[in-house]
Design an enzyme around this catalytic site. Sequence first.
Site, short mmCIF file in Angstrom:
data_model
loop_
_atom_site.label_atom_id
_atom_site.label_comp_id
_atom_site.label_asym_id
_atom_site.label_seq_id
_atom_site.Cartn_x
_atom_site.Cartn_y
_atom_site.Cartn_z
CE LYS A 149 -4.50 -1.96 1.25
NZ LYS A 149 -5.85 -1.74 1.97
NE ARG A 166 -8.13 -8.51 0.18
CZ ARG A 166 -7.48 -7.27 -0.92
NH1 ARG A 166 -6.57 -6.23 -0.69
NH2 ARG A 166 -8.28 -7.42 -1.64
C1 9MG Z 1 -10.60 -5.45 -0.96
N1 9MG Z 1 -9.50 -4.48 -0.38
C2 9MG Z 1 -8.28 -3.75 -0.89
N2 9MG Z 1 -7.51 -3.44 0.16
C3 9MG Z 1 -8.28 -4.10 1.70
C4 9MG Z 1 -8.12 -4.13 2.61
O1 9MG Z 1 -7.00 -3.62 3.43
N3 9MG Z 1 -8.88 -4.81 3.38
C5 9MG Z 1 -10.09 -5.71 2.82
N4 9MG Z 1 -10.84 -5.64 3.60
N5 9MG Z 1 -9.93 -5.74 1.43
C6 9MG Z 1 -9.04 -5.27 0.91
#
Ligand code: 9MG
Length: 260
Positions: free
Chosen positions: A205, A239
């Site tokens: 990010k 994630r």
């Molecule tokens: C789809 N998406 C993109 N970034 C995300 C994040 O930080 N958390 C979740 N749950 N979905 C995300």
Amino acid sequence: MGILNVTPDSFSDGGQFSRIDSALRQAEQMIADGATIIDIGGESTRPGAKEVSVKDELARVIPVLKAINARFNIIVSIDTSKAAVMSEGITYGAGIINDVRALQNEGCLTVLAQDQGVGICLMHMQGLPRTMQHNPHYVNLIDDITIFFQERILACTQAGINRSRLILDPGFGFGKSLEQNYSLLANMAKFQCLDLPILAGLSRKSMIGNLLNREINERLAGSLATAIIAAQQGARIIRVHDVKETVDALKVLEATTINR
Ligand code: 9MG
């Protein structure tokens, strides 16, 4: 949780077969690398991203969901904010609905109340993807997000959704400045008072790129650092794009924690 992007710009060549084939190869690799959940998203949630129609999102996501479920024994999560995509996703075996809008769009609570099996990730976002990074403001970052979670948990339970199905996500990068993102990472353990599993999405990010002055393909070390901190702060699901490296890093953390 491994990220499988099925937006058109994530495939080098066109055609339905090559899309599914590429998605299956990516899924296979992520499973081999240690992912236990695959998150499929057909609409980009990056700042400034264009909205996608229900028809296009269904066409991107559902064939890939079907193909992964036919081939692998893995939990598939669908990243969507559209009730119609949630409904189709559940019909074709999605195990989790991952909604960056926390089921606030019309019809979503109703769809999720109809099926009592699927997990639900409620993510916090201030504003909307197009404008969310324009001067985000909080009275108190952690308290404001906690109140948001409490309101969304209540909306879910009042709609008939069992609390035990819920996962909370503070939404790194979704309406948060650089300082706010790192303050959130440092204080994430405070959400444990809500007694629900926490998901953290930090992989590649801008909060990493902007801090380190790194392009998107140079953010692995920063992503691993944030994954470890998130796990130490109690995140149960991380994630990520780089499953293999993240699983290795988490195994080191786990061994250290067990032998403390
Ligand atoms: C789809 N998406 C993109 N970034 C995300 C994040 O930080 N958390 C979740 N749950 N979905 C995300």
